[in-house]
Write a protein that holds these residues in place. Structure first.
Motif, PDB file in Angstrom:
ATOM      1  N   GLN A   1      52.293  49.700  43.930  1.00 27.13           N
ATOM      2  CA  GLN A   1      52.817  48.350  43.307  1.00 27.13           C
ATOM      3  C   GLN A   1      54.044  48.155  43.933  1.00 27.13           C
TER       4      GLN A   1
ATOM      5  N   VAL B   1      37.423  40.593  35.384  1.00 21.92           N
ATOM      6  CA  VAL B   1      38.326  41.522  35.771  1.00 21.92           C
ATOM      7  C   VAL B   1      38.104  41.955  37.256  1.00 21.92           C
ATOM      8  N   ARG B   2      38.814  42.205  38.256  1.00 22.39           N
ATOM      9  CA  ARG B   2      38.317  42.645  39.780  1.00 22.39           C
ATOM     10  C   ARG B   2      38.974  43.801  39.797  1.00 22.39           C
ATOM     11  N   ASP B   3      38.242  44.631  40.643  1.00 19.11           N
ATOM     12  CA  ASP B   3      38.651  45.949  40.929  1.00 19.11           C
ATOM     13  C   ASP B   3      40.023  45.952  41.817  1.00 19.11           C
TER      14      ASP B   3
ATOM     15  N   LYS C   1      43.002  44.993  40.765  1.00 21.41           N
ATOM     16  CA  LYS C   1      43.888  43.873  40.216  1.00 21.41           C
ATOM     17  C   LYS C   1      44.578  44.301  39.181  1.00 21.41           C
ATOM     18  N   GLN C   2      45.488  43.771  38.528  1.00 21.22           N
ATOM     19  CA  GLN C   2      46.248  44.276  37.461  1.00 21.22           C
ATOM     20  C   GLN C   2      45.558  43.779  36.331  1.00 21.22           C
TER      21      GLN C   2
ATOM     22  N   MET D   1      46.678  48.843  37.092  1.00 22.10           N
ATOM     23  CA  MET D   1      45.566  48.383  38.055  1.00 22.10           C
ATOM     24  C   MET D   1      44.032  48.826  37.545  1.00 22.10           C
TER      25      MET D   1
ATOM     26  N   ALA E   1      42.783  40.233  32.478  1.00 22.17           N
ATOM     27  CA  ALA E   1      43.319  40.077  33.634  1.00 22.17           C
ATOM     28  C   ALA E   1      44.777  39.717  33.262  1.00 22.17           C
TER      29      ALA E   1
END
Length: 964
Positions: free
Chosen positions: A14, A874-876, A878-879, A893, A963
């Motif tokens: 990060q 929500v995407r893999d 991503k925060q 994450m 997200a």
């Protein structure tokens, strides 16, 4: 390594990572170390050996004058031997102990990297205090004087209970014992350690079922299991080396491995049968299994008749749990549970294994007792290959628990009664009146004065309430004003925002640890905070108790680094400051004014810990075992020839009588197939001899060669006299018994060990021969029942399975129904649970400060089911924000995965150094910040405590995710 690496390159850290200059790039090993401040050239001599684990070459070692020293890994409770290679006082290399019957030449990632302790760049190097918002170096003398003066002032104004002494599962047995004794001499029961928040519900539930609250068999004995049932445990990550023993049984015995867990773990990947169920429904699941066992007559009827009390009442409760109701509550299909039940019935003996997935609940004591009842019904207790193999967490959490670093008991589980204090006063040769006068007195609701010496203290799970609660609602005379966190990670506890507030309200916060821990940075204090550098366990010597109750002796590898001091020396420094060191160390040899002799401390607790048989493990016997590890059988743990012939490795407690008596230790609790003198045992007669007219003693069964061939109560001097066995006592033993209470002296309080010796001479267990009790009439739920979590997503089940009414215990009010009656499930629809990673341990400060481990897992994360993630956008990778219903939230994450089921999210609890989206790295003392920082899962975790032990609830709260 939870994320798959590509091309051998670690994933990007990060933006707040220490690797700032490469924050936008992938990071390989060399870049990581360079960016972390570990210049490869500058540490070439160290790093050349630091990352490898090799078997020593004797010829090379001799040529380089390498000294090899045995120690024990300081991470989990398996007790792996570490062989340190030391040159000129410097720890230059290590290898696993190939002779150790526990690790058999294996190490996990953490064990393979413990040498980093000896060169820990991120350790505390000298005492520090926060003054004017800045960390300043101070001397030890100044630190002890300022802290001591401040504590004495608080004591004078608010009483001894306004200082909280929080101990550690990282202490050796000797240090843990001394710490509990130290708290007694200070005059408080506000003392505790990590066991409260990991296995306190195990200890309470299991001890109240059959007598002792510990692992009944051993990791090695799993080799004999015909089936293995793991619930709420993930040994592949939490106790990696233990999996060697599990897989040996799976492969060699064709033993089916059944894993029950809300999450498909790395352990579940090895399972023959994986059962996914809703977090917090363990009792319902186990009763669902027993429903099939009872319906089909698969229970061991003769075992139940002769060795179990209360199973008929269990049957009545289990009848309610037909397959349809079990599936409604747990989500586990009835047909699958029938298959599991049949597998367990057809493959006996089987072992049951559990960890914190089963214990960390508001009804955790119900869970642990249900697991025990399952084994009793199947007749799997007191036998090789059976038992309840409870995997403890830290390397000496078993020992620290046994030695009473707890707010509700003295060493050896003696409790806090007047009789318990009288016993320890005799051991310490202390004036009971002086000791009693150290404690505060309060006026009870009946108007009578009572001493807090006999009242349970505040548990560590609730110390923040000791600071924040109105004193009018507490049994504590005043608020907690000074907090000593001695080897403890505060981020391992729930309710992070309230903990931050509590830390800021204290008059004084003292951290004693090799590392600064999150305690140094969570709060916004500008003063009144001290950091004292403790030595690691590799910089001292002493004994440690593995999960299977075996002792092992650590030799000192290197002298304390920097200005660090050993824990027992720091205790002595404070005792000198407080003015009662001469009393504390009255019978303990001192190497100098500040250094208690470790072996002398061992001998002192040998003199007093009769209840659990911590009396036969002299330093000499333990060192003999360590030197001759190769002579012990890898499955039975019994020495085959050699100087320890016939002993069980580590003299697993109870090791009855004195060391001179030579008891071999007890490898498997309650195994009547052996004579007591050779490690056999019965169930303990701890609960009386009858209940409602029913016999509580064993029916016609007894340990091998017993002179009493039936059940019998615990031994007293009067019982010896009635049996005509008192003539077997020596004159010295009789005199010692008379000095305690004459005929009323029992096996626990006889300081001579004579009563135990004579009982075992007749092949009887000193603590009696009774039935295990399936019903614990002294608990809030005598029969284990399912209760919905406080923060439940299933409002439809609350009416049928409500939680408790609000209660008052451990000096504090505890909320149950007043929380559960509120519906949080609409705004917080996802169940949040937590657990371990293989790379880190505990609060993670130590392991995240280790470059070899930090490289492997650089990001805090939350696991989210694929469907939930897609529904939430929500995407893999991503925060996301994860927020609990009490308002605490973390920025982490996202890992989109099928490991967790729909409606469930998982976070590891090893991270710290971020707080609600803010990076706290600049708040650490210079050079003492861990390489990897991250949010603490417990910032979002919520209120909830077990009804018997105040265990925190970390496995089934609620959250919402969005997200970032």
């Amino acid at each position: 390594m939870l994320r798959k690496k590509t091309n051998g390159v670690a994933r990007r850290p990060q933006r707040t990572s220490i690797l700032s200059e490469v924050a936008e790039k992938s990071v390989d090993r060399r870049a990581f170390l360079r960016g972390s401040g570990l210049a490869i050239g500058g540490l070439a001599a160290i790093s050349a050996t630091g990352g490898t684990v090799t078997q020593a070459n004797a010829q090379t070692a001799a040529a380089g004058a390498v000294e090899t020293i045995k120690s024990i890994c300081t991470h989990c409770s398996v007790g792996c031997t570490v062989v340190a290679e030391v040159e000129s006082g410097v720890w230059t290399g290590q290898e696993p102990g190939y002779d150790s019957p526990f690790n058999l030449g294996a190490h996990c990632a953490k064990g393979a990297s413990v040498r980093e302790h000896a060169h820990g760049e991120r350790r505390l190097k000298y005492p520090m205090k926060k003054e004017g918002g800045e960390w300043k170096r101070i001397s030890w003398a100044q630190a002890i004087d300022e802290i001591g003066d401040g504590m004495m002032k608080i004591r004078e104004e608010s009483g001894p209970d306004s200082v909280y002494w929080l101990g550690s599962a990282k202490h050796s047995n000797e240090q843990a014992y001394l710490f509990r004794k130290f708290a007694a001499y200070w005059g408080t029961n506000n003392v505790d350690h990590q066991a409260r928040i990991c296995h306190s519900t195990t200890v309470a539930g299991v001890a109240n079922t059959w007598g002792y609250g510990a692992m009944t068999n051993s990791y090695n004995d799993i080799h004999n299991s015909k089936s293995i049932f793991i619930i709420g445990g993930n040994p592949a990550e939490a106790h990696p080396v233990s999996l060697l023993h599990v897989l040996k049984a799976k492969e060699e015995n064709n033993a089916p491995l059944i894993v029950c867990d809300p999450r498909f773990t790395r352990t579940a990947a090895h399972a023959d049968e994986y059962v996914r169920f809703r977090p917090g429904t363990d009792v319902a699941l186990v009763w669902g299994l027993l429903w099939h066992i009872f319906e089909n007559g698969w229970e061991d009827k003769e075992f139940i008749r002769t060795r179990v009390w209360g199973m008929d009442q269990i049957r009545t409760e289990v009848k309610k749990w037909n397959p349809e109701e079990v599936e409604r509550v747990t989500g586990a299909p009835g047909e699958q549970l029938r298959r599991v039940a049949r597998t367990l019935a057809n493959n006996r003996p089987g072992t049951v294994i559990w960890c914190m997935g089963g214990t960390q609940h508001t009804n955790g004591n119900n869970n642990t007792r249900a697991y025990c009842v399952l084994q009793l019904a199947l007749g799997n207790m007191g036998t090789e290959g059976g038992g309840t193999n409870i995997f403890r967490g830290h390397d000496n959490v078993q020992g620290a628990t046994d030695l009473g670093v707890l707010s509700h008991t003295l060493p050896g589980y003696y409790g806090l009664s007047a009789g318990a204090w009288a016993h320890w006063a005799r051991v310490w040769e202390e004036d009971p009146e002086w000791l009693g006068a150290q404690f505060a007195k309060v006026t009870g609701s009946d108007g009578k004065e009572k001493s807090l010496q006999n009242l349970k203290g505040i548990p560590v799970s609730r110390w923040i309430d000791g600071v924040l609660e109105d004193p009018d609602n507490m049994d504590n005379p005043d608020k907690v004003r000074a907090m000593v966190l001695w080897g403890h990670a505060p981020n391992s506890q729930t309710r992070g925002p309230e903990m931050k507030t509590a830390m800021e309200k204290l008059d004084m916060l003292v951290v004693v640890d090799p590392y600064p821990t999150v305690s140094a940075v969570l709060h916004d204090r500008t003063d009144g905070c001290y950091l004292l550098p403790a030595a690691t366990q590799f910089e001292t010597r002493g004994s440690v108790t593995a999960s299977n109750r075996s002792f092992q002796w650590r030799d000192k590898v290197v002298d304390p680094l920097f200005e660090a001091k050993t824990d027992h020396v720091i205790m002595a420094m404070f005792a000198n400051k407080f003015g009662w060191a001469d009393r504390l160390f009255r019978n303990i040899e001192m190497e100098d004014d500040e250094t208690p002799n470790v072996e002398s401390i061992t001998r002192e607790f040998n003199k007093g810990l009769w209840t659990i048989g911590y009396t036969g493990q002299s330093p000499e016997r333990l060192k003999l075992h360590m030197a001759n590890q190769h002579t012990f059988d890898r499955t039975t743990l019994k020495a085959v020839g050699g100087p320890a012939d016939g002993d069980y490795y580590g003299l697993p407690w109870p090791c009855w009588g004195t060391a001179e008596m030579g008891h071999p230790g007890t490898p498997n609790l309650y195994d009547m197939s052996k004579p007591v003198s050779e490690g056999g045992l019965t169930f303990r007669a701890r609960f009386g001899v009858e209940r409602d007219g029913d016999n509580l003693l064993a029916e016609g069964v007894y340990s091998k060669n017993s002179d009493i061939q039936d059940g019998y109560p615990e031994f007293t001097m009067q019982m010896l006299m009635d049996l005509g066995w008192d003539g077997d006592l020596t004159d010295e033993e009789r005199a010692a018994i008379d000095a305690v209470a004459g005929p009323k002296t029992n096996w626990k309080t006889d300081l001579s060990g004579g009563i135990q010796r004579v009982a075992i001479q007749h092949e009887c267990a000193p603590f009696g021969n009774a039935k295990a009790r399936a019903v614990v009439w002294t608990f809030p739920d005598p029969i284990p029942v399912h209760r919905e979590p406080l923060y439940t997503p299933r409002r439809d089940l609350v009416k049928d399975y409500p939680t408790y009414e609000d209660r008052h215990d451990y000096r504090l009010p505890t909320l149950y129904a007043s929380i559960q009656k509120q519906d949080f499930s609409k705004d917080y629809p996802i169940v949040l649970t937590s657990g371990r990673l293989v790379e880190y341990e505990g609060g993670g400060e130590e392991s995240r400060s280790n470059p070899w481990l930090a490289e492997l897992q650089q990001d805090m994360f939350v696991e989210i089911n694929t469907r939930d993630a897609n529904n939430l956008g929500v995407r893999d990778g991503k925060q996301v924000w994860v927020e609990g219903p009490e308002g605490g939230k973390v920025k982490v994450m996202a890992m989109v995965t099928e490991r967790v089921g729909e409606g469930v999210a998982f976070m590891p609890f090893h991270f710290g150094g971020h707080y609600q989206g803010k990076d706290l790295r600049d708040k650490y003392p210079d050079g003492a910040d861990p390489y990897v920082l991250g949010e603490s899962s417990n910032t979002a975790q919520t209120y909830g405590y077990d009804s018997v032990t105040q265990m925190q609830e970390t496995k089934c709260t609620l959250c919402k995710i969005w997200a970032a």
